[in-house]
Scaffold this motif. Structure first.
Motif, PDB file in Angstrom:
ATOM      1  N   ILE A 333     -31.042  19.608 -19.524  1.00  0.00           N
ATOM      2  CA  ILE A 333     -30.979  18.384 -18.728  1.00  0.00           C
ATOM      3  C   ILE A 333     -31.562  17.214 -19.509  1.00  0.00           C
ATOM      4  CG2 ILE A 333     -31.280  19.735 -16.602  1.00  0.00           C
ATOM      5  CD1 ILE A 333     -34.124  18.417 -16.442  1.00  0.00           C
ATOM      6  N   THR A 334     -31.162  16.036 -19.110  1.00  0.00           N
ATOM      7  CA  THR A 334     -31.893  14.815 -19.481  1.00  0.00           C
ATOM      8  C   THR A 334     -32.730  14.447 -18.275  1.00  0.00           C
ATOM      9  OG1 THR A 334     -30.184  14.033 -21.007  1.00  0.00           O
ATOM     10  CG2 THR A 334     -31.725  12.409 -20.129  1.00  0.00           C
ATOM     11  N   PRO A 335     -34.056  14.579 -18.373  1.00  0.00           N
ATOM     12  CA  PRO A 335     -34.892  14.324 -17.191  1.00  0.00           C
ATOM     13  C   PRO A 335     -34.921  12.849 -16.842  1.00  0.00           C
ATOM     14  CG  PRO A 335     -36.260  14.718 -19.110  1.00  0.00           C
ATOM     15  CD  PRO A 335     -34.847  14.979 -19.550  1.00  0.00           C
ATOM     16  N   PRO A 336     -35.134  12.529 -15.572  1.00  0.00           N
ATOM     17  CA  PRO A 336     -35.198  11.124 -15.156  1.00  0.00           C
ATOM     18  C   PRO A 336     -36.528  10.496 -15.569  1.00  0.00           C
ATOM     19  CG  PRO A 336     -35.665  12.544 -13.292  1.00  0.00           C
ATOM     20  CD  PRO A 336     -35.303  13.455 -14.431  1.00  0.00           C
ATOM     21  N   PRO A 354     -38.363  12.193 -26.324  1.00  0.00           N
ATOM     22  CA  PRO A 354     -37.324  11.829 -25.345  1.00  0.00           C
ATOM     23  C   PRO A 354     -36.078  12.689 -25.542  1.00  0.00           C
ATOM     24  CG  PRO A 354     -37.323  10.281 -27.172  1.00  0.00           C
ATOM     25  CD  PRO A 354     -38.458  11.232 -27.442  1.00  0.00           C
ATOM     26  N   GLY A 355     -35.155  12.578 -24.621  1.00  0.00           N
ATOM     27  CA  GLY A 355     -33.883  13.262 -24.752  1.00  0.00           C
ATOM     28  C   GLY A 355     -33.797  14.545 -23.961  1.00  0.00           C
ATOM     29  N   PRO A 356     -32.675  15.270 -24.096  1.00  0.00           N
ATOM     30  CA  PRO A 356     -32.450  16.485 -23.312  1.00  0.00           C
ATOM     31  C   PRO A 356     -33.433  17.596 -23.677  1.00  0.00           C
ATOM     32  CG  PRO A 356     -30.388  15.644 -24.242  1.00  0.00           C
ATOM     33  CD  PRO A 356     -31.493  14.910 -24.915  1.00  0.00           C
ATOM     34  N   LEU A 357     -33.662  18.487 -22.727  1.00  0.00           N
ATOM     35  CA  LEU A 357     -34.481  19.677 -22.962  1.00  0.00           C
ATOM     36  C   LEU A 357     -34.052  20.772 -21.997  1.00  0.00           C
ATOM     37  CD1 LEU A 357     -38.056  19.333 -21.436  1.00  0.00           C
ATOM     38  CD2 LEU A 357     -36.126  17.933 -20.722  1.00  0.00           C
ATOM     39  N   TRP A 358     -34.328  22.022 -22.383  1.00  0.00           N
ATOM     40  CA  TRP A 358     -34.003  23.168 -21.534  1.00  0.00           C
ATOM     41  C   TRP A 358     -35.136  23.402 -20.540  1.00  0.00           C
ATOM     42  CZ3 TRP A 358     -29.429  25.666 -21.280  1.00  0.00           C
ATOM     43  CH2 TRP A 358     -28.541  25.492 -22.330  1.00  0.00           C
ATOM     44  N   VAL A 359     -34.813  23.432 -19.257  1.00  0.00           N
ATOM     45  CA  VAL A 359     -35.806  23.687 -18.216  1.00  0.00           C
ATOM     46  C   VAL A 359     -35.350  24.871 -17.370  1.00  0.00           C
ATOM     47  CG1 VAL A 359     -36.525  21.278 -18.131  1.00  0.00           C
ATOM     48  CG2 VAL A 359     -34.753  22.100 -16.542  1.00  0.00           C
ATOM     49  N   THR A 360     -36.260  25.390 -16.577  1.00  0.00           N
ATOM     50  CA  THR A 360     -35.954  26.533 -15.729  1.00  0.00           C
ATOM     51  C   THR A 360     -35.532  26.080 -14.331  1.00  0.00           C
ATOM     52  OG1 THR A 360     -38.211  26.721 -14.935  1.00  0.00           O
ATOM     53  CG2 THR A 360     -37.670  27.903 -16.961  1.00  0.00           C
ATOM     54  N   GLU A 361     -35.139  27.060 -13.542  1.00  0.00           N
ATOM     55  CA  GLU A 361     -34.658  26.792 -12.182  1.00  0.00           C
ATOM     56  C   GLU A 361     -35.682  26.072 -11.316  1.00  0.00           C
ATOM     57  OE1 GLU A 361     -31.537  26.685  -9.616  1.00  0.00           O
ATOM     58  OE2 GLU A 361     -31.513  27.591 -11.628  1.00  0.00           O
ATOM     59  N   PRO A 362     -36.963  26.510 -11.264  1.00  0.00           N
ATOM     60  CA  PRO A 362     -37.921  25.800 -10.400  1.00  0.00           C
ATOM     61  C   PRO A 362     -38.100  24.336 -10.785  1.00  0.00           C
ATOM     62  CG  PRO A 362     -38.788  27.942 -11.012  1.00  0.00           C
ATOM     63  CD  PRO A 362     -37.567  27.726 -11.854  1.00  0.00           C
ATOM     64  N   THR A 363     -38.118  24.032 -12.084  1.00  0.00           N
ATOM     65  CA  THR A 363     -38.279  22.645 -12.525  1.00  0.00           C
ATOM     66  C   THR A 363     -37.087  21.805 -12.100  1.00  0.00           C
ATOM     67  OG1 THR A 363     -39.568  23.405 -14.425  1.00  0.00           O
ATOM     68  CG2 THR A 363     -38.707  21.153 -14.505  1.00  0.00           C
ATOM     69  N   LEU A 364     -35.882  22.342 -12.284  1.00  0.00           N
ATOM     70  CA  LEU A 364     -34.688  21.595 -11.893  1.00  0.00           C
ATOM     71  C   LEU A 364     -34.668  21.370 -10.389  1.00  0.00           C
ATOM     72  CD1 LEU A 364     -31.923  20.341 -12.509  1.00  0.00           C
ATOM     73  CD2 LEU A 364     -30.924  22.630 -12.284  1.00  0.00           C
ATOM     74  N   ARG A 365     -34.986  22.388  -9.607  1.00  0.00           N
ATOM     75  CA  ARG A 365     -34.968  22.235  -8.148  1.00  0.00           C
ATOM     76  C   ARG A 365     -36.025  21.235  -7.688  1.00  0.00           C
ATOM     77  NH1 ARG A 365     -32.470  27.068  -5.006  1.00  0.00           N
ATOM     78  NH2 ARG A 365     -31.277  28.119  -6.636  1.00  0.00           N
ATOM     79  N   LEU A 366     -37.164  21.207  -8.352  1.00  0.00           N
ATOM     80  CA  LEU A 366     -38.188  20.233  -7.999  1.00  0.00           C
ATOM     81  C   LEU A 366     -37.700  18.813  -8.280  1.00  0.00           C
ATOM     82  CD1 LEU A 366     -41.037  19.498  -7.097  1.00  0.00           C
ATOM     83  CD2 LEU A 366     -41.821  19.944  -9.446  1.00  0.00           C
TER      84      LEU A 366
END
Length: 528
Positions: A333-336, A354-366
């Motif tokens: 994702i590219t985080p906001p 800065p820029g995109p990074l790989w995150v897990t399911e809980p981080t994305l859902r948060l």
């Protein structure tokens, strides 16, 4: 261990691996010896699911492989002089004279009946433990018929000549005028001894109690020695507990799936590409005035984090911005942008690049939750690609509850041995399910990252709750450390339970003009 001992260990590990027969032969030898997977697992110090894996596509390694090969060689030697038994067709039951015998199973493998007991389908029928007739299933290590109609224990003895055979009845006429007969599963009484009253407790929690009692007896009541012994066996004991709590479960666990490169370590001592969003935040400036700050300790953070959305099977690649809540995994994702650093930490933690990074399911859902209409605190994250599988939030729930119940009982009884043992079980379970030589039964680095991230997300949500209730948040660290100003007992219950918090420290900070909240660091390690 001396340098020479270490070198000897390396040299011993370089030798050729012990040879193993084919997967089909492994299962055949075990079944001919009338050994259950649980019996083999106990002898080798692994779980029954691991033995099932060895019979369906995986090979053990290291010392376990040597021991397993030794067992199979011994079984093969016992059967050298025996002829291979032929498959005995199961005769039709007396009540269905026209029904053909069932076809042999294409592939033997474990199943589960409606009561949660493990059922094995046998390639070669064995005498039923109840009636002696050939049976194609084994329940809890004993061959038996699943349908009482197939079991001849209830058939009345023949005392007179059999009446002449009647003409066969057309199938459509059978049961005419009454509802069709339903299949009845065998009762608990037909499977073995009746349950007795006033017995010692059994089940997952008692596995923990038995281990503790055994360790104390082995070390003559020496608490320190027993605790040390239990901590050393925490990982295999946790895996056995997991197997026990998985009986009757709706979902199968894929223990060693294919793993994408983003979840593989870049170097032998390095890390993979997944970002866990660990909080490490201190408020830059306090409100004006002097304040009493309370450092709260969150109990059992990793234990609570076992309740999270975990992918069941092998991760599959996808691209696009949509997020499917029925699936879970890791996401690029590219985080906001986060514009609330003055009062709450960034949900993705401290990240300078800065820029995109790989995150897990809980981080994305948060992030999705905070960008939704209820909060609107940030823009939605931009999802570029994902590796996900069908998921459930309750995959480890029985495992978690068993550990929680044992932990609660240990606290109530002031049993520090059990408390330390339980804590080691769930913390080491999480930390060794990735690329670790200490746990070869479960290789799920995606689960490890997801559970850790869930613990970090849970702490962030506690900070959000404090902020919403008017408590200025001063610090959030790791999985279990939250510093707040104000009447925190009106927001969080106090105690040692997993839903409670306890005081770690209190201190005074701030000036009339406002001041830096401080920059001293804490480990953020989980406590109980």
């Amino acid at each position: 261990m001396s340098d020479f001992d270490a070198i000897d260990s390396l040299l011993a590990a370089v030798g050729p691996e012990a040879g193993l027969p084919t997967m089909e032969r492994r299962q055949e030898l075990r079944e001919r010896a009338r050994l259950s997977k649980a019996q083999v697992a106990r002898a080798l110090g692994v779980s029954p699911s691991t033995v099932a894996g060895w019979e369906s596509g995986r090979d053990p390694s290291g010392d376990i492989r040597t021991k397993y090969a030794y067992l199979l060689d011994g079984l093969a030697a016992k059967f050298t002089d025996e002829t291979q038994p032929e498959a005995v067709p199961v005769a039709p039951s007396a009540g269905d004279p026209g029904e053909p015998a069932p076809e042999p199973a294409e592939q033997a493998g474990p199943a589960e009946d409606g009561d949660g007991d493990e059922v094995e389908t046998l390639t070669v029928p064995e005498p039923c433990v109840l009636c002696g007739s050939p049976a194609r299933q084994r329940v809890e290590g004993f061959a038996q018929h699943l349908d009482p109609a197939d079991c001849r224990t209830t058939a009345p003895p023949v005392t007179a000549a059999a009446p002449p055979a009647k003409a066969p009845v057309p199938p459509e006429a059978v049961g005419a005028g009454r509802p069709p007969a339903r299949t009845v599963r065998p009762s608990e009484r037909s499977r073995g001894p009746a349950r007795r009253a006033f017995q010692e407790p059994s089940g997952p929690v008692d596995l923990i109690g038995q281990a503790v009692r055994g360790a104390l007896a082995e070390h003559d009541g020496d608490v320190e020695a027993a605790t040390a012994a239990l901590l050393k066996r925490a990982i295999p004991d946790a895996m056995r507990l997991l197997d026990e709590t998985r009986k009757g479960a709706r979902y199968d666990i894929v223990a060693h799936p294919w793993i994408p490169e983003v979840l593989r370590k870049q170097t032998s001592r390095g890390a993979d590409q997944v970002w866990e969003a660990r909080p490490k935040w201190t408020r830059h400036e306090l409100p004006p005035g002097r304040h009493e700050v309370t450092a709260l300790d969150v109990n059992g953070a990793y234990l609570s984090a076992l309740k999270t959305h975990l992918p069941l099977g092998q991760l599959e690649h996808s691209t696009g911005f949509a997020h499917d809540r029925r699936r879970a995994g890791v996401h690029l994702i590219t985080p906001p942008a986060w514009e609330h650093e003055a009062v709450l930490p960034n949900p993705i933690g401290n990240r300078d690049e800065p820029g995109p990074l790989w995150v897990t399911e809980p981080t994305l859902r948060l992030l999705l939750r905070l960008s939704g209409p209820k909060y609107g605190w940030c823009e939605p994250p931009e999802i570029h690609e994902s590796y996900t599988s069908g998921a459930t939030e309750n995959l480890l729930e029985k495992f978690r509850v068993a550990l929680k119940d044992a932990r609660d009982t240990a606290i109530e009884q002031d049993d520090e041995v059990t408390l330390e043992y339980v804590k080691a079980m769930y913390s080491k379970f999480v930390s060794t399910m990735g690329e670790s030589n200490y746990n070869r039964e479960l290789y799920r680095p995606d689960w490890m990252h997801i559970i850790r991230s869930q613990a970090f997300s849970n702490l962030w949500l506690k900070a959000l709750k404090a902020h919403e209730e008017g408590l200025p948040v001063v610090r959030a660290m790791g999985t279990d450390e939250l510093h707040v100003i104000g009447d925190w007992r009106s927001v969080f219950p106090e105690g040692r339970g997993v839903t409670e918090v306890k005081v770690k420290d209190t201190y005074t900070a701030g000036t009339d003009a406002g001041t830096d909240a401080g920059s001293d660091d804490s480990s953020g390690e989980e406590g109980d």
